[in-house]
Design a protein around this motif. Structure first.
Motif, mmCIF file in Angstrom:
data_model
loop_
_atom_site.group_PDB
_atom_site.id
_atom_site.type_symbol
_atom_site.label_atom_id
_atom_site.label_comp_id
_atom_site.label_asym_id
_atom_site.label_seq_id
_atom_site.Cartn_x
_atom_site.Cartn_y
_atom_site.Cartn_z
ATOM 1 N N ASP A 131 0.815 -1.217 0.000
ATOM 2 C CA ASP A 131 0.000 0.000 0.000
ATOM 3 C C ASP A 131 0.845 1.261 0.000
ATOM 4 O O ASP A 131 0.310 2.374 0.051
ATOM 5 C CB ASP A 131 -0.923 0.023 1.223
ATOM 6 N N GLY A 132 2.162 1.101 -0.029
ATOM 7 C CA GLY A 132 3.047 2.248 -0.065
ATOM 8 C C GLY A 132 3.380 2.824 1.291
ATOM 9 O O GLY A 132 3.975 3.893 1.380
ATOM 10 N N ASP A 133 2.991 2.136 2.371
ATOM 11 C CA ASP A 133 3.228 2.646 3.722
ATOM 12 C C ASP A 133 4.561 2.179 4.275
ATOM 13 O O ASP A 133 4.919 1.007 4.136
ATOM 14 C CB ASP A 133 2.116 2.186 4.664
ATOM 15 N N THR A 134 5.286 3.084 4.911
ATOM 16 C CA THR A 134 6.478 2.709 5.649
ATOM 17 C C THR A 134 6.059 2.292 7.058
ATOM 18 O O THR A 134 4.894 2.422 7.443
ATOM 19 C CB THR A 134 7.458 3.893 5.755
ATOM 20 N N LEU A 135 7.038 1.799 7.830
ATOM 21 C CA LEU A 135 6.748 1.459 9.220
ATOM 22 C C LEU A 135 6.223 2.677 9.979
ATOM 23 O O LEU A 135 5.365 2.554 10.851
ATOM 24 C CB LEU A 135 7.999 0.921 9.910
ATOM 25 N N LEU A 136 6.723 3.846 9.610
ATOM 26 C CA LEU A 136 6.269 5.066 10.288
ATOM 27 C C LEU A 136 4.815 5.365 9.943
ATOM 28 O O LEU A 136 4.024 5.735 10.815
ATOM 29 C CB LEU A 136 7.161 6.253 9.910
ATOM 30 N N HIS A 137 4.457 5.234 8.659
ATOM 31 C CA HIS A 137 3.048 5.393 8.293
ATOM 32 C C HIS A 137 2.169 4.490 9.157
ATOM 33 O O HIS A 137 1.147 4.922 9.707
ATOM 34 C CB HIS A 137 2.826 5.009 6.825
ATOM 35 N N LEU A 138 2.571 3.231 9.263
ATOM 36 C CA LEU A 138 1.741 2.251 9.949
ATOM 37 C C LEU A 138 1.625 2.533 11.438
ATOM 38 O O LEU A 138 0.559 2.371 12.041
ATOM 39 C CB LEU A 138 2.305 0.851 9.726
ATOM 40 N N ALA A 139 2.722 2.961 12.050
ATOM 41 C CA ALA A 139 2.673 3.306 13.473
ATOM 42 C C ALA A 139 1.740 4.479 13.721
ATOM 43 O O ALA A 139 0.983 4.503 14.702
ATOM 44 C CB ALA A 139 4.072 3.624 13.981
ATOM 45 N N ILE A 140 1.770 5.465 12.825
ATOM 46 C CA ILE A 140 0.894 6.628 12.965
ATOM 47 C C ILE A 140 -0.557 6.225 12.753
ATOM 48 O O ILE A 140 -1.450 6.642 13.504
ATOM 49 C CB ILE A 140 1.316 7.735 11.971
ATOM 50 N N ILE A 141 -0.805 5.407 11.741
ATOM 51 C CA ILE A 141 -2.163 4.944 11.469
ATOM 52 C C ILE A 141 -2.749 4.253 12.691
ATOM 53 O O ILE A 141 -3.930 4.413 13.020
ATOM 54 C CB ILE A 141 -2.164 3.985 10.257
ATOM 55 N N HIS A 142 -1.896 3.481 13.396
ATOM 56 C CA HIS A 142 -2.348 2.772 14.582
ATOM 57 C C HIS A 142 -2.416 3.692 15.802
ATOM 58 O O HIS A 142 -2.776 3.253 16.889
ATOM 59 C CB HIS A 142 -1.413 1.597 14.877
ATOM 60 N N GLU A 143 -2.060 4.974 15.589
ATOM 61 C CA GLU A 143 -2.112 5.995 16.638
ATOM 62 C C GLU A 143 -1.240 5.632 17.837
ATOM 63 O O GLU A 143 -1.573 5.955 18.991
ATOM 64 C CB GLU A 143 -3.565 6.253 17.073
ATOM 65 N N LEU A 150 11.206 10.683 5.947
ATOM 66 C CA LEU A 150 10.007 11.227 6.583
ATOM 67 C C LEU A 150 9.002 11.729 5.555
ATOM 68 O O LEU A 150 7.825 11.892 5.864
ATOM 69 C CB LEU A 150 10.381 12.383 7.519
ATOM 70 N N ASP A 151 9.465 11.971 4.344
ATOM 71 C CA ASP A 151 8.600 12.529 3.313
ATOM 72 C C ASP A 151 8.154 11.495 2.288
ATOM 73 O O ASP A 151 7.606 11.847 1.234
ATOM 74 C CB ASP A 151 9.306 13.690 2.599
ATOM 75 N N ILE A 152 8.396 10.214 2.560
ATOM 76 C CA ILE A 152 7.894 9.175 1.659
ATOM 77 C C ILE A 152 6.369 9.215 1.675
ATOM 78 O O ILE A 152 5.747 9.274 2.735
ATOM 79 C CB ILE A 152 8.401 7.785 2.071
ATOM 80 N N GLN A 153 5.774 9.199 0.499
ATOM 81 C CA GLN A 153 4.325 9.219 0.368
ATOM 82 C C GLN A 153 3.819 7.831 -0.019
ATOM 83 O O GLN A 153 4.444 7.151 -0.834
ATOM 84 C CB GLN A 153 3.893 10.252 -0.686
ATOM 85 N N ASN A 154 2.689 7.433 0.561
ATOM 86 C CA ASN A 154 2.137 6.126 0.227
ATOM 87 C C ASN A 154 1.369 6.199 -1.097
ATOM 88 O O ASN A 154 1.455 7.186 -1.822
ATOM 89 C CB ASN A 154 1.268 5.602 1.378
ATOM 90 N N ASN A 155 0.627 5.156 -1.413
ATOM 91 C CA ASN A 155 -0.040 5.096 -2.709
ATOM 92 C C ASN A 155 -1.101 6.178 -2.895
ATOM 93 O O ASN A 155 -1.521 6.455 -4.011
ATOM 94 C CB ASN A 155 -0.680 3.728 -2.902
ATOM 95 N N LEU A 156 -1.551 6.746 -1.803
ATOM 96 C CA LEU A 156 -2.492 7.861 -1.873
ATOM 97 C C LEU A 156 -1.769 9.194 -1.692
ATOM 98 O O LEU A 156 -2.384 10.212 -1.432
ATOM 99 C CB LEU A 156 -3.586 7.707 -0.809
ATOM 100 N N TYR A 157 -0.442 9.137 -1.831
ATOM 101 C CA TYR A 157 0.411 10.327 -1.731
ATOM 102 C C TYR A 157 0.316 10.996 -0.360
ATOM 103 O O TYR A 157 0.522 12.198 -0.232
ATOM 104 C CB TYR A 157 0.097 11.317 -2.863
#
Length: 343
Positions: free
Chosen positions: A103-115, A132-139
């Motif tokens: 889905d284009g998420d890094t570990l950091l994306h996922l940790a934030i998503i899980h709050e 820190l500026d990597i964008q997922n599939n939804l940018y």
């Protein structure tokens, strides 16, 4: 009158988001993600777009979600001691820190998503600034997601580490757009606190794909405190949105939002700003039969005789409303460019 004319109700912005939360759950628990049900409301519902995901601007890693689960096997998301014990291992494998899921998420994306603020902060410390500026599939960058979820402390850390405020998601929204739309004053404050005017100005002028700036979104959502903050940061009060040429004042008039109208006028917004079709805020107020706002606009010097592209003055739109007609003294009415008073 044109479809974008003085009587048209304004568009309302909707934000679509995606989580990748199922990938995160599979990493942490090594369980298969569950299909969402109609009676369940969770992170997937909160971030779902209802549309097919866009392709990411980044190349997917050969490391799969399954292999990532081996790294955090036995580590529960709420256990600080387990995470701290695992961090040295992660820091030795920098490629894993910038690994992205399908889905284009890094570990950091996922940790934030899980709050999970603790893991998010640990990863922010470990991540190089570029990651820190990597964008997922939804940018969406990590800063986008932290803003969507109103995680003020994560937003603060990302800004201090140098995360970009200019990145736009698939709807063209920067993180600041998101905060302004959802009334997240603390996030707006953190994002704008230490930025010099030269760095903040381009962000304040950025339009999303609907042509709306941060000030437009604040006005549309009646976020008065955020509007005041943006004004202090020298946001352009007269910038036009990209579809019909409305300023924030036009939007406030359309919403019958007297508070925003007063705020904008007192801060120097152009009372006679024309839309692309020539309608001024006074045209809109009269067209919506809002005598109170029309009166306020006149007090601030609105020109009653300006014509739109349909060759209409505001008076032409009064439609027999006596309260509004009272705002137009007889000697202001002109025929063939000459005041009636002179006849």
């Amino acid at each position: 009158m044109s479809s974008d004319g003085c009587g048209k109700e304004d568009l309302q912005e909707d934000i679509r988001m995606d989580s990748g939360i199922e990938s995160y759950i599979s990493i942490v628990t090594s369980e298969e993600p569950r299909e969402p049900t109609s009676d369940s409301i969770g992170p997937r519902d909160k971030f779902s777009t209802g549309e097919e995901r866009l392709d990411s601007a980044y190349t997917s890693s050969s490391i799969t979600v399954e292999s990532l689960s081996d790294i955090v096997e036995g580590c529960t998301i709420s256990s600080a001691e387990d995470v701290q014990a695992k961090m040295p291992e992660l820091s030795k494998q920098e490629n894993l820190l910038t690994t992205i899921t399908e889905d284009g998420d890094t570990l950091l994306h996922l940790a934030i998503i899980h709050e999970d603020i603790f893991i998010s902060q640990e990863l922010i410390q470990l991540f190089p600034k570029e990651a820190l500026d990597i964008q997922n599939n939804l940018y969406q960058s990590p800063l986008h997601l932290a803003t969507y979820l109103n995680l003020k402390h994560v937003v603060t850390m990302l800004m201090k580490k140098g995360a970009s405020l200019e990145l736009q998601d698939q709807d063209g929204n920067t993180p600041l757009h998101v905060a302004c739309q959802h009334g997240q004053l603390e996030c707006v404050t953190e994002m704008t606190r230490d930025l010099p005017p030269s760095s903040l100005a381009p962000v304040l002028q950025t339009q999303n794909w609907r042509g709306l700036t941060c000030l437009h979104l604040s006005a549309l959502n009646k976020q008065h405190h955020i509007m005041k903050l943006l004004m202090k940061k020298k946001a352009d009060l007269n910038i036009q949105e990209g579809t019909a040429g409305k300023t924030a004042l036009h939007l406030a008039v359309e919403l019958h939002d007297m508070t925003s109208v007063k705020l904008l006028l007192k801060e120097g917004a152009n009372v006679d700003a024309p839309m692309f079709n020539g309608c001024t805020p006074l045209h809109l107020a009269v067209g919506r039969q809002d005598a109170q706002i029309a009166d306020l606009l006149c007090q601030f010097g609105a020109d009653k005789m300006l014509r739109n592209m349909e060759d209409e003055t505001a008076l032409d739109l009064a439609d027999g409303n006596n309260d509004i007609l009272a705002l137009f003294p007889f000697d202001d009415i002109q025929i063939l460019g000459k005041s009636v008073k002179s006849f």
